[in-house]
Design an enzyme around this catalytic site. Structure first.
Site, PDB file in Angstrom:
ATOM      1  CE  LYS A 137     -21.797 -13.267  26.182  1.00  0.00           C
ATOM      2  NZ  LYS A 137     -22.619 -12.682  25.807  1.00  0.00           N
ATOM      3  CG  HIS A 271      16.373   8.322   2.107  1.00  0.00           C
ATOM      4  ND1 HIS A 271      15.607   6.276   2.374  1.00  0.00           N
ATOM      5  CD2 HIS A 271      17.275   8.129   2.100  1.00  0.00           C
ATOM      6  CE1 HIS A 271      16.835   5.804   2.876  1.00  0.00           C
ATOM      7  NE2 HIS A 271      17.674   7.239   2.087  1.00  0.00           N
TER       8      HIS A 271
END
Length: 508
Positions: A137, A271
């Protein structure tokens, strides 16, 4: 004097070398009990215990050691705000410039067998994530470090610029929150054990960058679940080019298909759709049947087998073009045969299928469902026609049903024995899928065929098309259409056996 707070579970030579560098650069090292003792044994002298800053000893078997105002104030003070600094100095609190923490190994412990809840609770880190989040922070002034791979860049900047740059501190802060969110997610999921919690968290760790995504202009990466095991989580690539996005999707399907069978099984995928599947008396037999099922579609595909690859099979594989091979193991000298093709990806994979949930991303949301584990057993179907199945047809139908659940809807699979001869999926209506599968199958055999559909027949047209083929004498489908009676009558008219399972296998 600048200070670096070091509190780690994993203590090693790389850590010591980095902290020794900080010491030589004039940083006062502040550390917790176990880490402190590690540095003392390694000969580091310019070090103090954290209790010297807090005037409070570690208690509760180490559960409380960094949780103290003197520590958090020293980390969180905004040094550009005068009243912050006045408050710090009036209370004789020491500023902390670097916070380096790694956590108790909750990820690793939760996946261990036979570990009880009381033991794993002790690996839920509280102080570590808290002080690291505080440092992150306040990245405008503090350097937070969670990843040992960042020691080098931090050391470089201190060496050359005397301190870390704001750009680096911001990046390191982002890495902290990225890790702590995954850490909290893992703990949450372990304790909740809820498939569909109120908030959906993800906890995945990047395993590799991929060659590209579905297309070469798309970047892609592969992440593995930090909580749950899975077959494609633990594979090992033994040879070949880097994997692509499409490779991994096809690998997942191919392995899932062959993992269903105890007999030697082979599957080729192209595929994201199976193009050939077969069982055989041995793996060479299974491979030959699979390849014969669709020699065109298997070109450049992914192939999986569920038993070791033999020299004989390796020699045959080298005569066709495959992108990827998956096998639980490879017999002696097999790899030398396969590696003749420098680009083929050779994958060693052993773990069973363990997916419990499936996720589909849509724009602005994510769909979550249970994985489809349903498999019919003897008695899980109802003959609805005058004609019944014979034993051979029944065996073939249940084989084909294990394939159809991995074919995109609308899905039709036609098989002879335990070999697919016609697969069609992804069509927007069922008759198109049926016509394509029938056309492919009839070219290879005109008798002894069976057909399985992933969903019901909305009209009798599929049965009529089956009858025209002349070679399909048995059908398995879920049933449930308002026109089921029409399909049943069509089967009776053409003397075709048909059964309903009551379960569909949509795969969109």
């Amino acid at each position: 004097m600048k200070k670096a707070l070091i509190s780690v579970y994993e203590k090693n030579e790389k850590l010591f070398n980095f902290v020794n560098f900080l010491d030589k650069k004039g940083y006062k090292i502040v550390s917790t009990g176990g880490t402190y003792n590690f540095f003392i044994k390694k000969g580091l002298s310019n070090i103090i215990e954290i209790s010297d800053l807090t005037s409070f000893p570690e208690i509760l078997d180490g559960r409380v050691k960094t949780i103290h105002p003197n520590i958090y104030a020293g980390i969180l003070a905004n040094r550009s705000i005068k009243r912050h600094m006045e408050s710090i100095h009036s209370r004789n609190i020491h500023l902390i410039d670097i916070v380096l923490v790694n956590f108790y190994p909750f990820f690793e412990k939760m996946n261990q067998k036979h570990i009880d809840i009381n033991s794993i609770i002790e690996f839920i880190d509280i102080g570590g994530p808290s002080i690291l989040r505080a440092a992150a922070k306040n990245f405008l002034h503090v350097t937070p470090i969670i990843d040992h791979n960042d020691y080098e860049i931090v050391q470089f900047e201190i060496e050359h610029y005397k301190s870390t740059s704001l750009k680096l501190r911001k990046k390191l802060a982002g890495k902290v929150f990225n890790f702590t969110s995954a850490y909290d997610s893992a703990i949450s999921q372990y304790l909740l054990n809820d498939k569909f919690p109120m908030y959906l968290h993800s906890s995945y760790e990047k395993k590799m960058n991929l060659r590209y995504g579905e297309n070469p202009h798309q970047k892609a990466a592969y992440y593995v679940n930090t909580i749950h095991k899975g077959s494609i989580r633990n594979f090992h690539q033994l040879h070949g080019k880097n994997l692509s996005f499409n490779n991994l999707r096809d690998m997942d399907i191919a392995w899932k298909v062959v993992s269903q069978f105890s007999e030697p099984a082979c599957c080729t995928v192209k595929h994201a759709t199976p193009c050939g599947v077969a069982l055989g008396k041995n793996i060479v037999d299974a491979f030959q049947k699979t390849y014969y099922a669709d020699t065109i579609s298997s070109f450049g595909g992914v192939m999986a087998v569920n038993v070791p690859i033999t020299k004989e099979l390796a020699s045959k594989i080298n005569h066709i073009f495959l992108e990827v091979i998956l096998s639980p193991s490879y017999e002696t000298d097999v790899l030398n045969i396969l590696k003749i093709k420098k680009n083929i990806r050779i994958i060693n994979i052993n773990d069973p299928i363990s997916d419990q949930l499936e996720y589909v991303k849509i724009d602005g949301g994510i769909l979550v469902q249970e994985s489809d584990f349903f498999f019919p057993f003897e008695g899980d179907y109802k003959i609805v026609t005058k004609k019944k199945f014979n034993d051979q047809e029944l065996q073939s139908l249940f084989f084909a049903q294990k394939v159809v659940k991995y074919v995109r809807s609308n899905a039709i699979v036609i098989a002879k024995g335990t070999q697919t001869l016609g697969i069609s999926g992804g069509q927007t209506n069922r008759i198109w899928a049926a016509c394509q599968a029938i056309e492919r199958a009839i070219k290879k055999s005109k008798t002894g065929l069976v057909l399985v559909s992933d969903a019901f027949f909305p009209f009798r047209d599929v049965v009529d098309e089956v009858a025209r083929s002349g070679g399909i004498r048995a059908i398995l489908q879920p049933g449930g259409s308002i026109r089921d009676e029409e399909s049943i009558k069509a089967c009776d008219d053409h003397e075709i056996a048909m059964a309903f399972t009551g379960k569909r296998y949509f795969k969109h």
